[in-house]
Design a protein around this motif. Sequence first.
Motif: not given
Length: 114
Positions: A48-61, A74-83
């Motif tokens: 239902a919301s987007v979580t920035d897993v890495l806190g922005g763009v970061t390196t593979i390291l 979690t709950s429902i799927t709001e794909t448009s939010l991810a895009f």
Amino acid sequence: MGDKFEDSTKIAHVNLALKDSLKVMVRRSTHGDVISPRYRLGMAAYSASVTDVLGGVTTILEVVRRGRLVLSPTSITETSLAFEWARDLLSVELPEMQGHPAPMICHLTDGREG
């Protein structure tokens, strides 16, 4: 994503795909004992919301330093939010990428609404 799929759940398959993809990136970035910042990553988990897993763009390291990433349904799927999140992230990153390879976006979904 918590639904059964084959011998496990859909989210378990997503986590396996994520783990395998990161392993390949690490292998391609490793020279001896050194992991070079060959890949820059951004990652979102969404419902239902987007979580920035890495806190922005970061390196593979940096991703390796953080340890294994495991996503949970979690709950429902709001794909448009991810895009929308990906669009906003790319609008900030693209001007800084002159002369670098184009970014790639991978979207893993179970294809269900709600």
